[in-house]
Motif scaffolding. Structure first.
Motif, PDB file in Angstrom:
ATOM      1  N   ASN A  77     -11.340   6.693  -4.377  1.00 17.65           N
ATOM      2  CA  ASN A  77     -10.918   7.866  -3.561  1.00 17.65           C
ATOM      3  C   ASN A  77      -9.295   7.509  -3.676  1.00 17.65           C
ATOM      4  O   ASN A  77      -8.944   6.893  -3.567  1.00 17.65           O
ATOM      5  CB  ASN A  77     -11.233   8.680  -2.748  1.00 17.65           C
ATOM      6  CG  ASN A  77     -12.656   8.575  -2.288  1.00 17.65           C
ATOM      7  OD1 ASN A  77     -13.092  10.040  -3.026  1.00 17.65           O
ATOM      8  ND2 ASN A  77     -13.868   7.958  -2.234  1.00 17.65           N
ATOM      9  N   ARG A 102      -4.726   5.210  -7.161  1.00 18.05           N
ATOM     10  CA  ARG A 102      -5.723   4.379  -5.714  1.00 18.05           C
ATOM     11  C   ARG A 102      -5.045   2.755  -4.776  1.00 18.05           C
ATOM     12  O   ARG A 102      -5.113   2.038  -5.533  1.00 18.05           O
ATOM     13  CB  ARG A 102      -6.581   4.428  -6.246  1.00 18.05           C
ATOM     14  CG  ARG A 102      -7.270   5.881  -6.537  1.00 18.05           C
ATOM     15  CD  ARG A 102      -8.718   5.647  -7.726  1.00 18.05           C
ATOM     16  NE  ARG A 102      -9.297   6.960  -8.033  1.00 18.05           N
ATOM     17  CZ  ARG A 102     -10.622   6.658  -9.026  1.00 18.05           C
ATOM     18  NH1 ARG A 102     -10.908   5.890  -9.386  1.00 18.05           N
ATOM     19  NH2 ARG A 102     -10.557   8.345  -9.518  1.00 18.05           N
ATOM     20  N   LEU A 132      -4.992   8.137   1.491  1.00 21.01           N
ATOM     21  CA  LEU A 132      -5.662   8.088   2.520  1.00 21.01           C
ATOM     22  C   LEU A 132      -7.101   7.664   2.638  1.00 21.01           C
ATOM     23  O   LEU A 132      -7.385   8.820   2.315  1.00 21.01           O
ATOM     24  CB  LEU A 132      -5.322   7.412   3.752  1.00 21.01           C
ATOM     25  CG  LEU A 132      -3.820   7.484   3.616  1.00 21.01           C
ATOM     26  CD1 LEU A 132      -3.307   7.604   4.637  1.00 21.01           C
ATOM     27  CD2 LEU A 132      -3.867   5.507   3.974  1.00 21.01           C
ATOM     28  N   PRO A 133      -8.449   7.045   3.368  1.00 21.69           N
ATOM     29  CA  PRO A 133      -9.498   7.297   3.698  1.00 21.69           C
ATOM     30  C   PRO A 133      -9.087   8.492   5.323  1.00 21.69           C
ATOM     31  O   PRO A 133      -8.489   8.825   5.606  1.00 21.69           O
ATOM     32  CB  PRO A 133      -9.706   6.077   4.105  1.00 21.69           C
ATOM     33  CG  PRO A 133      -9.216   5.660   4.290  1.00 21.69           C
ATOM     34  CD  PRO A 133      -8.152   5.722   3.420  1.00 21.69           C
ATOM     35  N   TYR A 172       0.922  -1.446   0.283  1.00 23.40           N
ATOM     36  CA  TYR A 172      -0.128  -0.237   0.252  1.00 23.40           C
ATOM     37  C   TYR A 172       0.682   1.310  -0.250  1.00 23.40           C
ATOM     38  O   TYR A 172       0.829   2.228  -0.699  1.00 23.40           O
ATOM     39  CB  TYR A 172      -1.179   0.192   1.641  1.00 23.40           C
ATOM     40  CG  TYR A 172      -1.808  -0.737   1.026  1.00 23.40           C
ATOM     41  CD1 TYR A 172      -3.210  -0.595  -0.295  1.00 23.40           C
ATOM     42  CD2 TYR A 172      -2.403  -2.153   1.955  1.00 23.40           C
ATOM     43  CE1 TYR A 172      -3.319  -1.638  -0.201  1.00 23.40           C
ATOM     44  CE2 TYR A 172      -3.853  -2.303   1.983  1.00 23.40           C
ATOM     45  CZ  TYR A 172      -4.643  -2.657   0.403  1.00 23.40           C
ATOM     46  OH  TYR A 172      -5.577  -2.899   0.337  1.00 23.40           O
ATOM     47  N   THR A 180     -11.925  -1.056   2.912  1.00 22.29           N
ATOM     48  CA  THR A 180     -12.809  -0.069   2.817  1.00 22.29           C
ATOM     49  C   THR A 180     -14.079   0.438   1.856  1.00 22.29           C
ATOM     50  O   THR A 180     -14.971   1.800   2.438  1.00 22.29           O
ATOM     51  CB  THR A 180     -11.776   1.092   2.072  1.00 22.29           C
ATOM     52  OG1 THR A 180     -11.655   1.437   0.800  1.00 22.29           O
ATOM     53  CG2 THR A 180     -10.104   1.540   3.174  1.00 22.29           C
ATOM     54  N   THR A 195     -11.897   3.866  -1.097  1.00 20.48           N
ATOM     55  CA  THR A 195     -10.405   4.016  -1.875  1.00 20.48           C
ATOM     56  C   THR A 195     -10.470   3.269  -2.971  1.00 20.48           C
ATOM     57  O   THR A 195      -9.332   2.963  -3.868  1.00 20.48           O
ATOM     58  CB  THR A 195      -9.275   3.283  -1.219  1.00 20.48           C
ATOM     59  OG1 THR A 195      -9.294   2.111  -0.512  1.00 20.48           O
ATOM     60  CG2 THR A 195      -8.827   4.082   0.130  1.00 20.48           C
TER      61      THR A 195
END
Length: 342
Positions: A276, A241, A279-280, A232, A247, A273
């Motif tokens: 978007n 992403r 990170l959230p 990640y 998520t 994610t």
């Protein structure tokens, strides 16, 4: 001569009264025949009579003719009695009983925090151990002005809580609980060069924690979490992403779902994610210490894809390219079919 006799009689009377007072006050208020120590909880705002009722329920019924004058004399009796959780030993005297309850010599309770999903779950868990109701904690957790004053927001509050067992007093208020969590949070991050490692990753502690919460939900296998964390982090560095299934599950609130489908990955939420970048806004669960340290001690690799093996082991296969990822997906599907899962 008469005066001396009178003074002598007065002195003897005082001594006899003092001896009688001491003997009575030192006599057992807590029965000797109890099977063991008794723990009582005195709620905030309790009256003197309330406390006596709590004692009676625990099998402790002191002689009021002895107790009441002592309670007055020792300034224990008041309109609102001292609250708390107390352990009383068999054979405890009137003096010792009053001193313990008057001075607030409490027994600490062990508050156990594990991987609670959200602050409301933390509130419910903590209320199982402490006097305040869960709603008292929830109200404070949702007080944005208060959260801002301690450097958090409703989205990042969960990053304050480090899973562990903490000793607190039973009648600790929500603000006292948070103050203790801040102390423990700061101690945690200032231990083992964690702050320095976070800075090396160009992430704040809250961002490390948020990524760790995703890693936590991605794998039940602690030994592969550093690999997932590294994967990640690679995606973040490349501007990709994260596309993390947990998520999407958090965004849709379908926590019991068995398999992530297209409707989950396409759900519009800042926590998703797949939709978007980066990170959230905050964690999707309380991250374990192991997952936090997995992020801080990522396993270096060129991996940017992962796929469950599908063999029931809980492990994943990793890939550096889309071609390799496609092969891993084929292995996953074949393993599911071999297990009779469609």
């Amino acid at each position: 001569m008469v005066k001396k006799i009178i003074l002598l009689l007065v002195a003897v009377g005082v001594l006899l009264f003092g001896y009688a007072y001491y003997t009575i006050s030192a006599s057992p208020a807590v029965p000797n025949d109890l099977e063991g120590p008794v723990t009582i909880e005195i709620p905030t705002g309790s009256s003197y009579e309330d406390v006596l009722g709590i004692l009676a329920t625990a099998g402790i019924e002191p002689d009021r003719k002895l107790l009441d004058p002592l309670a007055e004399r020792m300034a224990w009796k008041r309109p609102k009695m001292r609250s708390g959780r107390y352990k009383l030993e068999p054979g405890m005297s009137y003096l010792d009983l009053i001193r313990k309850l008057r001075n607030g010599s409490q027994e600490a309770v062990k508050v156990v925090l594990t991987t609670e999903r959200e602050p409301m779950n933390v509130a419910a868990k903590v209320a199982r151990f402490l006097e305040p109701d869960s709603l008292d904690f929830v109200r404070l957790f949702q007080n944005e002005a208060y959260l801002d004053s301690i450097g958090f927001s409703p989205e990042t509050l969960q990053t304050l809580f480090i899973p562990n067992t903490y000793e607190l007093y039973w009648n600790s208020s929500p603000r006292e609980f948070i103050a203790r969590m801040i102390k423990e949070h700061d101690r945690f991050w200032n231990t083992g060069n964690r702050l320095e490692r976070a800075r090396a990753l160009k992430l704040s502690p809250a961002e490390v924690y948020t990524l760790a919460s995703i890693v936590e939900k991605e794998s039940l296998r602690p030994d592969e979490r550093p690999i997932i964390a590294g994967l990640y982090l690679n995606r973040i560095r490349k501007g990709m992403r994260l596309e993390a299934d947990p998520t999407a599950v958090f965004a849709t609130r379908e926590f019991s779902v068995g398999r992530v489908l297209n409707r989950h990955t396409q759900f519009d939420s800042p926590y998703n994610t797949y939709k978007n970048a980066g990170l959230p806004p905050g964690p999707i669960t309380m991250a374990s210490v192991g997952s936090i340290d997995a992020v801080l001690n990522e396993e270096k690799s060129d991996y940017i894809f992962m796929c469950a093996r599908g063999d029931g082991s809980g492990y994943h296969n990793f890939a550096k390219t889309m071609a390799g990822h496609s092969r891993n997906i084929a292995v996953y599907v074949a393993n599911l079919r071999a297990r009779g899962i469609r």
